[in-house]
Design a protein around this motif. Structure first.
Motif, PDB file in Angstrom:
ATOM      1  N   LEU A  90     -10.872 -33.382 -35.198  1.00  0.00           N
ATOM      2  CA  LEU A  90     -11.092 -31.946 -35.359  1.00  0.00           C
ATOM      3  C   LEU A  90     -10.462 -31.150 -34.211  1.00  0.00           C
ATOM      4  CD1 LEU A  90     -14.749 -32.118 -36.703  1.00  0.00           C
ATOM      5  CD2 LEU A  90     -12.728 -31.404 -37.975  1.00  0.00           C
ATOM      6  N   LEU A  91     -10.395 -31.743 -33.019  1.00  0.00           N
ATOM      7  CA  LEU A  91      -9.679 -31.095 -31.910  1.00  0.00           C
ATOM      8  C   LEU A  91      -8.194 -30.969 -32.224  1.00  0.00           C
ATOM      9  CD1 LEU A  91     -10.996 -32.522 -28.500  1.00  0.00           C
ATOM     10  CD2 LEU A  91     -11.538 -30.381 -29.596  1.00  0.00           C
ATOM     11  N   VAL A  92      -7.616 -32.064 -32.737  1.00  0.00           N
ATOM     12  CA  VAL A  92      -6.184 -32.047 -33.087  1.00  0.00           C
ATOM     13  C   VAL A  92      -5.926 -31.028 -34.193  1.00  0.00           C
ATOM     14  CG1 VAL A  92      -4.259 -33.413 -34.000  1.00  0.00           C
ATOM     15  CG2 VAL A  92      -5.816 -34.435 -32.331  1.00  0.00           C
ATOM     16  N   LEU A  93      -6.823 -30.977 -35.185  1.00  0.00           N
ATOM     17  CA  LEU A  93      -6.695 -30.007 -36.277  1.00  0.00           C
ATOM     18  C   LEU A  93      -6.727 -28.568 -35.730  1.00  0.00           C
ATOM     19  CD1 LEU A  93      -6.655 -29.553 -39.413  1.00  0.00           C
ATOM     20  CD2 LEU A  93      -9.147 -29.434 -39.292  1.00  0.00           C
ATOM     21  N   THR A  94      -7.657 -28.303 -34.806  1.00  0.00           N
ATOM     22  CA  THR A  94      -7.750 -26.968 -34.197  1.00  0.00           C
ATOM     23  C   THR A  94      -6.482 -26.628 -33.423  1.00  0.00           C
ATOM     24  OG1 THR A  94     -10.148 -27.277 -33.971  1.00  0.00           O
ATOM     25  CG2 THR A  94      -9.152 -25.499 -32.687  1.00  0.00           C
ATOM     26  N   GLY A  95      -6.014 -27.595 -32.623  1.00  0.00           N
ATOM     27  CA  GLY A  95      -4.793 -27.378 -31.852  1.00  0.00           C
ATOM     28  C   GLY A  95      -3.572 -27.165 -32.728  1.00  0.00           C
TER      29      GLY A  95
END
Length: 356
Positions: A90-95
């Motif tokens: 989810l961090l990668v998706l946000t970034g």
């Protein structure tokens, strides 16, 4: 690699502060503002990729890249962050989605470019904070802070009914947040009663032995807050208005990341903290998810407005995610996480196309 999570959270905030220092008396500075905001978001995305590269999937540790420091010592509230596989994705998706959202407003956002860019960066920082906070009070701070920039993004840069949609969005989500705050304080108080000290440490709270009846009430307080954010039927009515009135960038982030905060909350907090209550309520939540799947799809089929079509399809798709979580087994959970990521990319892309 200590400090990477803190850097991912603080870099967009630093970028927002730098943007505040850029004068905006005329439009000549807009290009500098846009490039600075985009540059900060791309560096943040690069940090999430470094976290991904450094993540050890075979590690026995429940969370990696952990950082903690005392914050409000009297109540044992800490700055405590870390990630596991779910948080990482989810961090990668946000970034990934934040630079795309900023690019989507390159031509369409013509007024108050500096303020728009500042709110986008603050929104990114708070979303990253939500996904890596392991102190539930810190989680709550990030969870509620997300509402502020999104409220202004809809209310200032939205379309004709933007004020109505922004107020509806914040009233719905704040109502759920207040219930969750009461439950969070109650959990810490129970920890104090059992051990003699307050704690908001998620891993310690996982081990609490709570009476089934009490679990039911606490579970409902958390679950309603997350169900509104998903949004699960019948708490979904704020979503179509918010999507239709939001600027394209707001719709991309709202569909791509903000809705995942609800399902993430169910997986990280509601179900593991209150397992007995989860067994009681999972069939009923699953029933609401199935109603949402069918209802969202049927309503999407007859929408003349493209943004509403994608918004109602999101109600349907997120129903599948909640259904997977309520299965309470490994294949169901894996399917839910996969669908969260797939929905974030595909629906973010759909809103980008509709906006263009």
């Amino acid at each position: 690699m200590p400090g990477l999570l803190t850097l991912a959270i603080t870099l967009p905030i630093i970028g927002a502060v730098l943007l505040m220092l850029v004068p905006n008396r005329d439009g000549s500075k807009d290009g500098l503002i846009r490039y600075l905001a985009l540059g900060v978001s791309l560096v943040t995305f690069a940090i999430t990729l470094v976290l991904w590269a450094g993540f050890d999937a075979a590690s026995a540790e429940p969370f990696q890249f952990v950082e903690r420091a005392s914050w409000i010592a009297a109540f044992k509230i800490e700055y405590y962050v870390g990630i596991d596989g779910l948080s990482l994705m989810l961090l990668v998706l946000t970034g990934f989605l934040t630079p795309i959202a900023l690019l989507s407003g390159w031509e369409s956002i013509e007024k108050k470019v500096k303020e728009f860019s500042i709110f986008m960066l603050l929104l990114e920082a708070s979303m990253i904070g939500v996904f890596c906070a392991l102190d539930i009070f810190l989680f709550y701070i990030f969870w509620d802070f997300v509402l502020i920039p999104m409220y202004f993004l809809i209310g200032i840069w939205g379309y004709d009914q933007r004020i109505y949609a922004a107020v509806k969005f914040i009233l719905y989500t704040m109502a759920g947040s207040v219930l969750m705050l009461v439950a969070i304080i109650g959990l810490s108080w129970m920890h104090q009663q059992m051990t003699g000290e307050y704690s908001f440490d998620l891993l310690k709270l996982y081990t609490l032995q709570i009476a089934p009846e009490t679990q039911n009430w606490l579970f409902l307080a958390f679950a309603v807050a997350f169900a509104i954010k998903v949004p699960l039927f019948p708490f979904h009515t704020w979503l179509p208005d918010a999507h239709v009135q939001a600027p394209t960038a707001g719709s991309i982030i709202l569909a791509g990341v903000l809705l995942k905060m609800g399902t993430y909350g169910l997986v990280r907090f509601a179900f593991p903290l209150f397992p007995a209550a989860a067994h009681v309520f999972a069939p009923w939540i699953a029933l609401l998810a199935v109603i949402g799947i069918v209802y969202g799809a049927l309503v999407a089929m007859v929408q003349p407005d493209m943004k509403k079509l994608v918004a109602y399809s999101s109600v349907s798709h997120l129903g599948f995610v909640v259904l997977g979580i309520c299965a309470m087994n490994v294949p169901g959970m894996q399917g839910a996480v996969y669908q969260m990521l797939a929905h974030g990319i595909s629906t973010g892309g759909l809103f980008l196309i509709v906006g263009m």
